[in-house]
Write a protein that holds these residues in place. Structure first.
Motif, PDB file in Angstrom:
ATOM      1  N   LEU A  99       0.832  -1.213   0.000  1.00 31.80           N
ATOM      2  CA  LEU A  99       0.000   0.000   0.000  1.00 31.80           C
ATOM      3  C   LEU A  99       0.864   1.260   0.000  1.00 31.80           C
ATOM      4  CD1 LEU A  99      -2.855  -0.962   2.500  1.00 31.80           C
ATOM      5  CD2 LEU A  99      -3.175  -0.264   0.118  1.00 31.80           C
ATOM      6  N   ASN A 100       1.969   1.214   0.740  1.00 29.49           N
ATOM      7  CA  ASN A 100       2.810   2.415   0.815  1.00 29.49           C
ATOM      8  C   ASN A 100       3.522   2.667  -0.511  1.00 29.49           C
ATOM      9  OD1 ASN A 100       3.437   4.607   2.452  1.00 29.49           O
ATOM     10  ND2 ASN A 100       5.341   3.705   3.193  1.00 29.49           N
ATOM     11  N   PHE A 101       3.923   1.595  -1.204  1.00 31.86           N
ATOM     12  CA  PHE A 101       4.495   1.775  -2.547  1.00 31.86           C
ATOM     13  C   PHE A 101       3.452   2.425  -3.468  1.00 31.86           C
ATOM     14  CE2 PHE A 101       8.144  -1.227  -1.919  1.00 31.86           C
ATOM     15  CZ  PHE A 101       9.116  -0.441  -2.505  1.00 31.86           C
ATOM     16  N   ALA A 102       2.212   1.936  -3.391  1.00 36.46           N
ATOM     17  CA  ALA A 102       1.153   2.495  -4.244  1.00 36.46           C
ATOM     18  C   ALA A 102       0.932   3.976  -3.929  1.00 36.46           C
ATOM     19  CB  ALA A 102      -0.144   1.707  -4.046  1.00 36.46           C
ATOM     20  N   LEU A 103       0.968   4.279  -2.630  1.00 34.35           N
ATOM     21  CA  LEU A 103       0.757   5.668  -2.194  1.00 34.35           C
ATOM     22  C   LEU A 103       1.903   6.562  -2.671  1.00 34.35           C
ATOM     23  CD1 LEU A 103      -0.999   7.537  -0.417  1.00 34.35           C
ATOM     24  CD2 LEU A 103       0.454   6.886   1.514  1.00 34.35           C
ATOM     25  N   ALA A 104       3.140   6.099  -2.443  1.00 36.85           N
ATOM     26  CA  ALA A 104       4.304   6.904  -2.822  1.00 36.85           C
ATOM     27  C   ALA A 104       4.343   7.109  -4.333  1.00 36.85           C
ATOM     28  CB  ALA A 104       5.592   6.215  -2.347  1.00 36.85           C
ATOM     29  N   HIS A 105       3.964   6.085  -5.073  1.00 38.09           N
ATOM     30  CA  HIS A 105       3.954   6.181  -6.533  1.00 38.09           C
ATOM     31  C   HIS A 105       2.952   7.243  -6.972  1.00 38.09           C
ATOM     32  CE1 HIS A 105       4.006   3.788 -10.549  1.00 38.09           C
ATOM     33  NE2 HIS A 105       4.810   4.822 -10.558  1.00 38.09           N
ATOM     34  N   ARG A 109       3.832  11.133  -8.574  1.00 38.98           N
ATOM     35  CA  ARG A 109       3.405  11.653  -9.886  1.00 38.98           C
ATOM     36  C   ARG A 109       3.160  13.151  -9.863  1.00 38.98           C
ATOM     37  NH1 ARG A 109      -0.015   6.793 -10.903  1.00 38.98           N
ATOM     38  NH2 ARG A 109       1.179   5.684 -12.473  1.00 38.98           N
ATOM     39  N   GLU A 110       2.868  13.678  -8.660  1.00 36.88           N
ATOM     40  CA  GLU A 110       2.592  15.119  -8.546  1.00 36.88           C
ATOM     41  C   GLU A 110       3.862  15.907  -8.273  1.00 36.88           C
ATOM     42  OE1 GLU A 110      -0.073  15.696  -5.332  1.00 36.88           O
ATOM     43  OE2 GLU A 110      -1.715  14.636  -6.311  1.00 36.88           O
ATOM     44  N   MET A 111       4.978  15.198  -8.059  1.00 38.99           N
ATOM     45  CA  MET A 111       6.181  15.904  -7.606  1.00 38.99           C
ATOM     46  C   MET A 111       7.099  16.249  -8.768  1.00 38.99           C
ATOM     47  SD  MET A 111       6.788  13.838  -4.060  1.00 38.99           S
ATOM     48  CE  MET A 111       8.009  14.898  -3.388  1.00 38.99           C
ATOM     49  N   GLU A 112       7.911  17.262  -8.524  1.00 34.27           N
ATOM     50  CA  GLU A 112       8.862  17.706  -9.547  1.00 34.27           C
ATOM     51  C   GLU A 112      10.281  17.530  -9.017  1.00 34.27           C
ATOM     52  OE1 GLU A 112       7.851  21.758 -10.138  1.00 34.27           O
ATOM     53  OE2 GLU A 112       5.895  21.229 -11.019  1.00 34.27           O
ATOM     54  N   ARG A 137      12.921  10.228  -9.886  1.00 35.59           N
ATOM     55  CA  ARG A 137      12.239  11.361 -10.520  1.00 35.59           C
ATOM     56  C   ARG A 137      12.906  12.687 -10.184  1.00 35.59           C
ATOM     57  NH1 ARG A 137       6.813   9.964 -11.636  1.00 35.59           N
ATOM     58  NH2 ARG A 137       6.370  12.178 -11.780  1.00 35.59           N
ATOM     59  N   GLY A 138      14.046  12.629  -9.518  1.00 31.37           N
ATOM     60  CA  GLY A 138      14.738  13.871  -9.154  1.00 31.37           C
ATOM     61  C   GLY A 138      14.300  14.426  -7.805  1.00 31.37           C
ATOM     62  N   VAL A 139      13.472  13.659  -7.106  1.00 26.32           N
ATOM     63  CA  VAL A 139      13.038  14.085  -5.767  1.00 26.32           C
ATOM     64  C   VAL A 139      14.208  13.933  -4.798  1.00 26.32           C
ATOM     65  CG1 VAL A 139      11.506  13.435  -3.842  1.00 26.32           C
ATOM     66  CG2 VAL A 139      10.604  13.559  -6.181  1.00 26.32           C
TER      67      VAL A 139
END
Ligand code: PLP
Length: 410
Positions: A99-105, A109-112, A137-139
């Motif tokens: 669930l946490n992988f799904a949440l983080a994913h 998607r909203e992060m830059e 993703r560069g986070v």
């Protein structure tokens, strides 16, 4: 109702596994932090679902309708357990990590590139790995430091949560050291900068009453197999928090919460067991509502576990050559999980020797790998961890103490 030695003896009759012996020695299940035993009521609920109603959801026939009703009822029971407003805030999954992988994913998607996530050195990898993965993703992922005494460094948390922080992911309690973290501080700091707060309550949930309404995280996760239920992961999402998240989902899957993060068919029989586990805990409490009974039961169970764990802590650390890690038991905000090292005995050898005597305790890092590294214990095989659950007795702890004393004296 207090949860005294009498209640412990009574509750033990509800757990079929507790009568098990090996080579004539009764097994002492002191491995609760890795998963607790289940009462007959939970086993019966799982079996009953398979016997009478095994079906997929949203069908036009009786067993499917009953499955829908049972799952909604399980969500409502978990909502009461967590102090959530309703069943709509409760999603189920395979386990907390998935669930946490799904949440983080979805959040990722909203992060830059350049956005930041703050995690901690104390957390289980399940609340680190999914966030560390966003570095692709560069986070930027920053880690709150763990102090040698087993607490997180609050000043470091203040420094690391900044205007660039988008998520703060923190454990409520450590499965390696039993520390209870200052989640209200994390919430305050996260809110001040508009970041989401994700709380891993897997180790906290079996030992303390949870109150998401008061704690107010955006997301909180736990796992029913740690509180006398089957292997099912649970995600609480604050009203509105999950609604627009771009979760991985099929076109055919429901958009609405709590379903939008639930991919595929859930483990219905296990979910029937989750409801039974919550009801089982509540049966040890008092009050007019399920929520009141749960809070009353968890308060009493937690107090008894704390007392027994404090006794073990005080006694084991007096043994020559034994070092007990983490916080002492002077505060009630300490989970009943105690990790020690024994001079000259590797934790795996200690766990094997204790296992021979029917004392089931874990060795290693229990996926709290970063914490064990920071404490300088990784090369030495981690620690030897004992967890106290509602069904553990002082006689079991005495047996463990005697066996640890024998090992330390070798
Ligand atoms: C503190 C903590 N967080 C997360 C997890 C992972 O939970 P799950 O096995 O449900 O993925 C565990 C499991 O041991 C844990 O102790």
């Amino acid at each position: 109702m207090p949860f005294s030695a009498i209640e412990v003896e009574r509750c033990r009759m509800d757990f079929p596994a507790l009568v098990r012996a090996e080579n004539g020695v009764p097994l002492a299940f002191l491995d609760g932090p890795a998963g607790s035993q289940v009462p007959e009521r939970v086993i019966a609920a799982v079996a009953q679902y398979y016997r009478t109603c095994n079906a997929n959801t949203h069908g036009a026939f009786v067993t499917s309708r009953e499955s829908d009703g049972m799952i909604a009822g399980a969500r409502a029971a978990v909502a009461a357990f967590l102090g959530a407003p309703s069943w709509r805030e409760i999603s189920f999954g395979a386990n907390m990590t998935t669930l946490n992988f799904a949440l983080a994913h979805a959040i990722g998607r909203e992060m830059e590139a350049g956005d930041e996530v703050v995690i901690t050195e104390l957390d289980h990898e399940a609340n680190r790995g999914p966030w560390l993965g966003l570095r692709e993703r560069g986070v930027v992922v920053r880690e709150v430091a763990l102090l040698p005494d087993g607490r997180l460094d609050a000043d470091d948390m203040r420094r690391k949560i900044t205007a660039r922080t988008r998520v703060v992911a923190i454990g409520y309690s450590s499965n390696a050291l039993g520390t209870v973290n200052d989640v209200p501080l994390a919430r305050e700091l996260a809110r001040a900068v508009g970041a989401r707060l994700v709380v891993d309550a897997v180790h906290y949930a079996p030992h303390f009453p949870l109150d998401v309404a008061a704690l107010d995280p955006d997301f909180l996760l736990c796992s029913a197999y740690k509180f006398y239920g089957p292997h099912v992961g649970i995600l609480y999402a604050r009203p509105g928090a999950l609604d627009r998240l771009r979760t991985d989902k099929l076109r055919t899957q429901e958009d609405a919460v709590p379903y939008r993060i639930e991919t595929g068919t859930l483990n219905h029989a296990a979910i029937a067991g989750v409801k039974a586990a919550v009801e089982y805990i509540a049966s040890w409490g008092e009050g007019a509502t399920l929520r009141e009974r749960l809070v009353s039961a968890m308060t009493a169970i937690g107090a008894r576990e704390h007392e027994l764990a404090a006794f073990y802590w005080d006694s084991v650390r007096k043994l020559p050559g034994v070092t007990a890690w983490g916080q002492d038991f002077s505060s009630p905000r300490r989970a009943p999980t105690i990790s020690v090292t024994i001079a000259g005995v590797r934790p795996d050898a200690a766990a094997a020797a204790l296992g021979e005597k029917g004392l089931l305790v874990w060795d290693g890092d229990f996926y709290a790998a970063r914490a064990i590294e920071v404490l300088g214990l990784a090369e030495r095989g981690g620690v030897l961890r004992t967890g106290i659950s509602m069904y553990n007795t002082s006689a079991e702890v005495e047996r463990l103490l005697a066996a640890v004393a024998e090992l330390a004296a070798r």
